[in-house]
Design a protein around this motif. Structure first.
Motif, PDB file in Angstrom:
ATOM      1  N   LYS A  39      14.391   0.988 -14.489  1.00  0.00           N
ATOM      2  CA  LYS A  39      12.956   1.192 -13.493  1.00  0.00           C
ATOM      3  C   LYS A  39      12.505   2.064 -13.477  1.00  0.00           C
ATOM      4  CE  LYS A  39      14.755  -2.929 -10.891  1.00  0.00           C
ATOM      5  NZ  LYS A  39      14.759  -3.680  -9.616  1.00  0.00           N
ATOM      6  N   GLN A  40      13.164   3.278 -13.208  1.00  0.00           N
ATOM      7  CA  GLN A  40      12.577   4.709 -13.161  1.00  0.00           C
ATOM      8  C   GLN A  40      11.947   5.087 -14.523  1.00  0.00           C
ATOM      9  OE1 GLN A  40      12.058   6.245 -10.076  1.00  0.00           O
ATOM     10  NE2 GLN A  40      10.931   7.493 -11.550  1.00  0.00           N
ATOM     11  N   LEU A  95       1.824   6.061 -11.116  1.00  0.00           N
ATOM     12  CA  LEU A  95       2.080   6.492  -9.447  1.00  0.00           C
ATOM     13  C   LEU A  95       1.989   5.241  -8.801  1.00  0.00           C
ATOM     14  CD1 LEU A  95       2.404   8.695  -7.705  1.00  0.00           C
ATOM     15  CD2 LEU A  95      -0.034   9.013  -7.529  1.00  0.00           C
ATOM     16  N   LYS A  96       0.943   3.895  -9.031  1.00  0.00           N
ATOM     17  CA  LYS A  96       1.032   2.900  -8.299  1.00  0.00           C
ATOM     18  C   LYS A  96       1.720   2.302  -8.055  1.00  0.00           C
ATOM     19  CE  LYS A  96      -3.535   0.998  -8.188  1.00  0.00           C
ATOM     20  NZ  LYS A  96      -4.409   0.032  -8.755  1.00  0.00           N
ATOM     21  N   TRP A  97       2.518   2.099  -9.438  1.00  0.00           N
ATOM     22  CA  TRP A  97       3.921   1.533  -9.438  1.00  0.00           C
ATOM     23  C   TRP A  97       4.961   2.103  -8.734  1.00  0.00           C
ATOM     24  CZ3 TRP A  97       4.709  -1.614 -14.880  1.00  0.00           C
ATOM     25  CH2 TRP A  97       3.795  -2.391 -14.948  1.00  0.00           C
ATOM     26  N   LYS A  98       5.110   3.229  -8.844  1.00  0.00           N
ATOM     27  CA  LYS A  98       6.026   4.149  -8.233  1.00  0.00           C
ATOM     28  C   LYS A  98       5.709   3.931  -6.555  1.00  0.00           C
ATOM     29  CE  LYS A  98       7.646   8.629  -7.506  1.00  0.00           C
ATOM     30  NZ  LYS A  98       8.755   8.479  -6.733  1.00  0.00           N
ATOM     31  N   LEU A  99       4.846   4.179  -6.065  1.00  0.00           N
ATOM     32  CA  LEU A  99       4.663   4.103  -4.592  1.00  0.00           C
ATOM     33  C   LEU A  99       4.985   2.670  -3.995  1.00  0.00           C
ATOM     34  CD1 LEU A  99       1.295   5.868  -4.353  1.00  0.00           C
ATOM     35  CD2 LEU A  99       3.351   6.953  -3.675  1.00  0.00           C
ATOM     36  N   THR A 100       4.711   1.655  -4.905  1.00  0.00           N
ATOM     37  CA  THR A 100       4.995   0.398  -4.435  1.00  0.00           C
ATOM     38  C   THR A 100       6.348   0.045  -4.769  1.00  0.00           C
ATOM     39  OG1 THR A 100       2.851  -0.330  -5.338  1.00  0.00           O
ATOM     40  CG2 THR A 100       4.000  -2.068  -4.499  1.00  0.00           C
ATOM     41  N   ILE A 110       8.717  -3.032  -9.397  1.00  0.00           N
ATOM     42  CA  ILE A 110       8.475  -2.756  -7.757  1.00  0.00           C
ATOM     43  C   ILE A 110       9.387  -3.871  -7.086  1.00  0.00           C
ATOM     44  CG2 ILE A 110       6.200  -2.125  -8.344  1.00  0.00           C
ATOM     45  CD1 ILE A 110       5.276  -4.815  -7.240  1.00  0.00           C
ATOM     46  N   GLY A 111      10.062  -4.644  -7.853  1.00  0.00           N
ATOM     47  CA  GLY A 111      10.943  -5.834  -7.020  1.00  0.00           C
ATOM     48  C   GLY A 111      10.107  -6.664  -6.318  1.00  0.00           C
ATOM     49  N   ALA A 112       9.144  -7.350  -7.171  1.00  0.00           N
ATOM     50  CA  ALA A 112       8.562  -8.637  -6.859  1.00  0.00           C
ATOM     51  C   ALA A 112       8.946  -9.822  -7.656  1.00  0.00           C
ATOM     52  CB  ALA A 112       6.803  -8.503  -7.076  1.00  0.00           C
ATOM     53  N   PRO A 169      -3.955   1.851   5.876  1.00  0.00           N
ATOM     54  CA  PRO A 169      -3.016   1.529   4.815  1.00  0.00           C
ATOM     55  C   PRO A 169      -3.234   1.265   3.603  1.00  0.00           C
ATOM     56  CG  PRO A 169      -2.756  -0.394   6.257  1.00  0.00           C
ATOM     57  CD  PRO A 169      -3.810   0.653   6.957  1.00  0.00           C
ATOM     58  N   TYR A 170      -2.863   1.883   2.227  1.00  0.00           N
ATOM     59  CA  TYR A 170      -2.989   1.408   1.075  1.00  0.00           C
ATOM     60  C   TYR A 170      -2.307   0.193   0.657  1.00  0.00           C
ATOM     61  CZ  TYR A 170      -5.274   5.862   1.167  1.00  0.00           C
ATOM     62  OH  TYR A 170      -6.491   6.614   1.408  1.00  0.00           O
ATOM     63  N   PRO A 171      -2.800  -0.538  -0.316  1.00  0.00           N
ATOM     64  CA  PRO A 171      -1.966  -1.695  -0.814  1.00  0.00           C
ATOM     65  C   PRO A 171      -0.620  -1.557  -1.273  1.00  0.00           C
ATOM     66  CG  PRO A 171      -4.484  -1.592  -1.636  1.00  0.00           C
ATOM     67  CD  PRO A 171      -4.100  -0.492  -1.050  1.00  0.00           C
ATOM     68  N   THR A 172      -0.410  -0.313  -1.927  1.00  0.00           N
ATOM     69  CA  THR A 172       1.149  -0.080  -2.278  1.00  0.00           C
ATOM     70  C   THR A 172       1.929  -0.247  -1.043  1.00  0.00           C
ATOM     71  OG1 THR A 172       0.723   2.451  -1.595  1.00  0.00           O
ATOM     72  CG2 THR A 172       0.548   1.689  -4.102  1.00  0.00           C
ATOM     73  N   SER A 173       1.626  -0.024   0.224  1.00  0.00           N
ATOM     74  CA  SER A 173       2.431  -0.328   1.301  1.00  0.00           C
ATOM     75  C   SER A 173       1.874  -1.566   2.157  1.00  0.00           C
ATOM     76  CB  SER A 173       2.503   0.959   2.285  1.00  0.00           C
ATOM     77  OG  SER A 173       1.440   1.209   2.882  1.00  0.00           O
ATOM     78  N   PHE A 174       0.884  -1.773   2.245  1.00  0.00           N
ATOM     79  CA  PHE A 174       0.226  -3.015   2.942  1.00  0.00           C
ATOM     80  C   PHE A 174      -0.530  -3.578   2.124  1.00  0.00           C
ATOM     81  CE2 PHE A 174      -2.079  -5.125   6.409  1.00  0.00           C
ATOM     82  CZ  PHE A 174      -1.266  -5.423   7.283  1.00  0.00           C
TER      83      PHE A 174
END
Lengths: 396, 156
Positions: free
Chosen positions: A34-35, A58-63, A109-111, A182-187
């Motif tokens: 994944k990394q 970065l978006k994928w990483k943050l999520t 991301i684990g979805a 909060p941003y979508p990557t967390s919320f």
């Protein structure tokens, strides 16, 4: 690494080239670490192709880093920016590429659940897309990867392309943008970490999984790597969708697509910028970076206007669009759009002195600074670039 | 139970009774009945156990979820810049002339409603319009007469 910020125009063919190898690419990519996939996307320097240009890796990483019991991946197909029509063609011609990238994102991301938010205007696509999803899910099952996707239909609201408005719309509410953070990557959707990617971004991710980050990164210029689909319309002998290497100057673009009499080009749709003829050669198409001239981000909407067109009418049409599509929750945008429209009408009719345009420019600046979301903030882009460059057309 | 109530029940079974099902249910009613009546919005509210004002609040936000009476065929002509440049007004005048109504009106027989809409995403084939979910592009007054002629001949 090349440090040029502009490049001669080069046509390329990745997105619509369909070698029907998505199964192979999917199986291969799901076996990678994944990394390592995140690193690959980051080193490709792929940025969001919906217009905002956020780095996809970065978006994928943050999520991926967000802790939650459930996460989602959403493909944003609420393509509503005037002058854009590329996402529809991607979803009609190569939906498997988009679905493959969504599945890889889910893996990273684990979805286990994905959505395609499809604008109501594209309802005719729903049937074929559902078939493509069924075939795709079937294959995922075969290789033991649990991922489900469904289509969520929009209902004719431009603002729902804004990611947080999109969540509220999917949650059964009015599509009004939320405060960030909060941003979508967390919320995100249902308060869970969510990746929202534009259709084209996902299609490019497929290209990167297939050919590797280097091949993508070698295309384009510094800050603007890879290729981009351009939706070309207006006064052009060849309207349509073209995949081009990023970073060409507007001059090259107009020589290729103009009708010989191009007076101005609107880059990035109604929320983008108008560039007059005298600045074609100093304007590059890409993301940030101002080494040799102005560089404009774009969702790929390129509207050409020749000398028979009145820029007053063009601006009037955009403002009418924004006035209708403003969600109305914040005052700068709701009232600002109405007042800008009424204001240019009053100047045109001679009820207001031309100096009133200065006041309207101030108002658009206030909207840029105070509006809650990208819609209200970006009205100033087209307003200021049209009024400043075609002042006399606004007045008489 | 009347047909609207039955439709809403069916939709609630299909999509569930969560708040996330609201938009699909509203869309399902509009697909069948072309617009949302006060009655159908109240029924949806009961079915999902949420305030009727929430249903109306959501519905009234979306331009494709009409809350006023519409005809069986809703014509939406794109009015955004490229369609405007490529002759949208001629298309509109042709339709007004054929249906004998003006923009925003419904024919007396309840068959057609004429509306304008924002960018449909067919700028490279402008001007464009939708009739219900069907898209028509590269319109000229002649082509519009041909297309509407086909709808005139449809009986139901």
């Amino acid at each position: 690494m090349t440090t040029n910020t502009s490049y001669p125009l080069k046509r390329v063919d990745f997105i619509f080239l369909n070698e029907n190898d998505w199964k192979q690419i999917l199986s291969k990519t799901l076996k990678r670490d994944k990394q390592e996939i995140i690193n690959c996307l980051m080193s490709s320097e792929l940025k969001g192709r919906g217009g905002a240009g956020f780095p996809t890796g970065l978006k994928w990483k943050l999520t991926s880093d967000s802790e939650a019991d459930e996460k989602f991946v959403i493909c944003n197909a609420d393509e509503g920016e005037p002058g854009t029509f590329k996402d529809r063609e991607i979803l009609s011609q190569v939906p498997q590429k988009v679905l493959t990238a969504m599945a890889v994102c889910a893996y990273v991301i684990g979805a286990s659940k994905g959505f395609i938010y499809l604008r109501g205007e594209y309802k005719f696509l729903q049937h074929a897309l559902t078939n493509a999803i069924n075939e795709f899910e079937h294959y995922c099952e075969d290789i033991g990867f649990h991922f489900q996707t469904s289509i969520f239909m929009g209902s004719g609201a431009y603002i729902c392309g804004e990611e947080t408005a999109l969540f509220d719309s999917m949650e059964g509410k009015r599509g009004e943008p939320r405060n960030k953070p909060p941003y979508p990557t967390s919320f995100g959707y249902l308060g869970k970490p969510t990746v929202v990617n534009n259709v084209e971004t996902l299609a490019h991710a497929f290209t990167i999984f297939k050919y590797g980050a280097k091949k993508f990164r070698d295309l384009g210029v510094q800050y603007s790597r890879g290729t981009k689909l351009f939706s070309v319309s207006g006064d052009t002998p060849t309207p349509g969708i073209f995949e081009l290497e990023l970073g060409m100057t507007l001059q090259d673009f107009v020589e290729e697509f103009g009708d010989g009499d191009t007076k101005a080009v609107q880059v990035g749709g109604a929320s983008g910028f108008l560039v007059p003829r005298k600045r074609f050669s100093e304007t590059a198409i890409g993301y940030q970076g101002r080494l040799t001239g102005i560089s404009l981000p774009t969702g790929g909407s390129m509207m050409l206007f020749n000398s028979t067109r009145s820029m007053y009418n063009v601006l009037h049409n955009y403002l009418d669009f924004f006035r209708e599509e403003s969600c109305g929750q914040c005052t700068p945008c709701r009232v600002g759009c109405q007042q800008l429209l009424a204001g240019i009408e009053a100047v045109k009719r001679g009820e207001k002195h031309s100096s009133y345009l200065e006041k309207l420019l101030k108002l658009s600046e206030t909207m840029q600074l105070t509006a809650k979301c990208g819609l209200g903030q970006s009205v100033a882009n087209s307003f200021a670039s049209i009024v400043e460059n075609f002042w006399e057309e606004m007045v008489f | 139970m009347n047909s609207t109530q039955a439709l809403i029940k069916d939709l609630a079974i299909r999509y569930g009774r969560e708040r996330t099902s609201l938009l699909p249910i509203l869309q399902g009613v509009v697909e069948q009945e072309k617009y949302l009546t006060e009655f159908s919005m109240i029924e949806i509210a009961k079915e999902l156990d949420i305030p009727a004002s929430d249903v109306y609040g959501t519905a009234s936000f979306y331009s494709f979820l009409e809350t006023k009476k519409m005809g069986r065929y809703i014509i939406r002509v794109c009015k955004t810049i490229t369609c405007f440049m490529k002759g949208k007004n001629q298309v509109l005048l042709t339709i007004e002339d054929m249906l004998n109504i003006t923009l925003g009106e419904t024919t007396p027989d309840g068959k057609f409603t004429l509306l304008q809409t924002n960018c449909l995403g067919w700028c490279h084939k402008a001007p464009a319009m939708m009739v219900n979910d069907e898209v028509y592009t590269e319109l000229t007054p002649e082509r519009v007469r041909e297309i509407l002629g086909q709808y005139f001949r449809r009986n139901e």
